[in-house]
Each structure stands twice: as structure tokens, then as C-alpha cells.
Enzyme design. Structure first.
Site, PDB file in Angstrom:
ATOM      1  N   GLU A  75      -2.610  -8.147   4.691  1.00 11.96           N
ATOM      2  CA  GLU A  75      -2.648  -8.299   6.156  1.00 11.96           C
ATOM      3  C   GLU A  75      -4.037  -8.044   6.737  1.00 11.96           C
ATOM      4  O   GLU A  75      -4.299  -8.362   7.898  1.00 11.96           O
ATOM      5  CB  GLU A  75      -1.622  -7.372   6.823  1.00 11.96           C
TER       6      GLU A  75
ATOM      7  N   HIS B 197      -3.864  -4.845   0.555  1.00 12.24           N
ATOM      8  CA  HIS B 197      -3.529  -5.139   1.952  1.00 12.24           C
ATOM      9  C   HIS B 197      -3.724  -6.621   2.264  1.00 12.24           C
ATOM     10  O   HIS B 197      -4.794  -7.016   2.766  1.00 12.24           O
ATOM     11  CB  HIS B 197      -4.435  -4.341   2.883  1.00 12.24           C
TER      12      HIS B 197
ATOM     13  N   CYS C  89       0.832  -1.205   0.000  1.00 14.13           N
ATOM     14  CA  CYS C  89       0.000   0.000   0.000  1.00 14.13           C
ATOM     15  C   CYS C  89       0.873   1.264   0.000  1.00 14.13           C
ATOM     16  O   CYS C  89       1.501   1.565  -1.000  1.00 14.13           O
ATOM     17  CB  CYS C  89      -1.004  -0.013   1.152  1.00 14.13           C
TER      18      CYS C  89
END
Length: 268
Positions: free
Chosen positions: A178, A176, A86
Site C-alpha cells: 500500500e 507494504h 506487515c
């Protein structure tokens, strides 16, 4: 940091730690705060650096952002491994001569499926055999011009430069991996005033999709191991013990400004 009303999902450190440990459960992880300019004094302190997401923009003129760009340029010059996620994806591009801007297409939210280009096959860390990668998006800024020598690896019509590489030592992605679906859902609802109602409804529906965090985690592990092996070859090290002693750390730099240091349990 995570907004207090989203703290039930854990800290940014825990999110990145979980992502990394999907592929390497024995990884040792330490975080450093890049916003507070806590950067390694020695580029060789770690084998690779992961630059994470952030609420900041890569074109902001804060001192910590200028210093981080300087760190990126030095790392690139010495071919130190960098992974960008990102904001990390964006600031690496900006530091190396690319261009980052707020997209005229607006916010990118929901699960985005990036089409992986055939050229990605030449990079050894890409495994899994899939021709797309799904992960949560949450961004307005985009890399609108790649830096010199960068190769576009994946993207969409909405975000063409969604993933790129520079040589064998830099690899980045806009989405993302995560983020869990539940965290993304709560984040979008917290920010719902920023989105059109139909856009938000569609984005929330996409969160039912199966995402590819395990595959991305494996790519991260493969990438870091490749950096270790390349250093080993360059230094003509013969003993595994030397690798464990000298070349076992990875630092991750975050847009929430964390610099993470990680040790891989190499099986060579």
C-alpha cells in the site's frame, strides 16, 4: 495514524482503499478501529479480514492486541479468510503459535524483492506468472518461526518468512504494497536517525524500482473471491443474488488499527 508531516500522502484508509481498488474499482470499503476494539461480533459478518500494518509489536501485551489474537484464533478455527500485511502478517503468526521477534539484522527498509517458492503455485489466488514480488519494507520485527501448518511462500535472506499461508484461508506478507515510493521516501527521511547513512541511501535508491502493487491487489481480489466461492459451495447456494446479499463483505484489520470492510463486485 499517519504523522501530521506526512498527511499530504493521504490517510491509511485511503492507502488501503487505493490498493484494494486497483483490482476492484467498484469495491465498497468501510474501516473499523481495531485498537479501540471495534471488532465484528459475528465472524461471518465478512468474507475475509485484512489485518494491516501498525506501529505496535505483535508481542506487546496491550489488551487490544490480546483481543485481536483471540479474534484471529477464532477466525482460523472456523476457516474465515485472513490476509495479513506487515504487523498483520506478524500478529497472525503470533496468535497461531509462531514466534515474532526484533530482528538481529536490524531495520528492513527500501524495496524488497521476495522470491516466490514453487509451492505457491498450488494456491489459486496467485496469478501473474512472476517468481518474485517487489514492495516497500519498513520493519524491525520479523516472523522468526512460522505457526504450525503454515507454508512459507516467499522471502529473502534478510526476511526468510516474508510470506506464508495456512490452509486456503490465511495468506500474509511482511512488506507494504500500500506504500507509494514517495510516501516511503518521506517516511524514511523522517526516521533517518534510526538508520545508518549508507543503509538509508541504498534504501532510497531502491525506490526507483517498479513495484508490484497491482499484482498484489489482484491477489487480494482473487483470495477474497475464493473465500466467497468456498462459502457458496459449502452452503450449497444456487443463486448469485444470495451471494451478493449474504457474502459480499471483507473486513480489513490494520496495525494502525483499522478494520476495513469491503464489498466485491463478483462476476460469477
Amino acid at each position: 495514524e499517519i504523522p501530521p508531516n506526512l498527511s499530504e500522502h493521504g490517510s491509511i484508509e485511503e492507502m488501503y482503499g487505493s490498493l484494494v481498488k486497483l483490482a476492484d474499482p467498484l469495491a465498497e470499503i468501510v474501516f473499523y478501529d481495531a485498537v479501540q476494539e471495534c471488532l465484528p461480533s459475528n465472524l461471518r459478518e465478512c468474507d475475509a479480514y485484512i489485518l494491516t500494518g501498525s506501529p505496535a509489536s505483535a508481542y506487546d501485551n496491550d489488551e487490544w492486541i490480546r483481543n485481536l489474537k483471540g479474534f484471529i484464533r477464532k477466525a482460523n478455527e472456523h476457516k474465515i479468510g485472513l490476509i495479513g500485511i506487515c504487523f498483520g502478517h506478524q500478529i497472525i503468526a503470533a496468535a497461531l503459535g509462531g514466534k515474532v521477534a526484533k530482528s538481529s539484522k536490524g531495520w528492513g527498509i527500501g524495496v524488497h524483492s521476495y522470491v516466490i517458492q514453487k509451492v505457491a503455485e498450488k494456491y489459486s489466488f496467485f496469478t501473474g506468472g512472476k517468481m518474485n514480488v517487489k514492495a516497500v519494507a519498513s520493519h524491525q520485527d520479523q516472523v522468526v518461526q512460522l505457526p504450525k501448518h503454515a507454508v512459507r511462500l516467499a522471502g529473502t535472506d534478510f526476511c526468510p518468512n516474508g510470506m506464508y499461508a495456512v490452509g486456503n484461508h490465511i495468506w500474509t506478507m511482511q512488506t507494504h504494497p500500500e506504500f507509494s515510493a514517495k510516501f516511503a521516501s518521506d517516511l524514511y527521511n523522517m526516521r533517518k536517525s534510526r538508520f545508518q547513512a549508507q543503509q538509508l541511501m541504498y534504501a532510497l535508491a531502491t525506490l526507483e524500482s517498479k513495484m508490484d502493487a497491482p499484482m498484489v491487489s489482484q491477489w487480494i481480489s482473487n483470495f477474497v473471491r475464493a473465500q466467497v466461492l468456498e462459502k457458496r459451495a459449502a452452503a450449497r447456494l444456487q443463486a448469485n443474488a444470495a451471494i451478493y446479499r449474504v457474502m459480499r463483505s471483507v473486513c480489513i484489520l490494520s496495525a494502525f488499527s483499522l478494520l476495513m470492510r469491503k464489498g466485491f463486485n463478483l462476476q460469477i
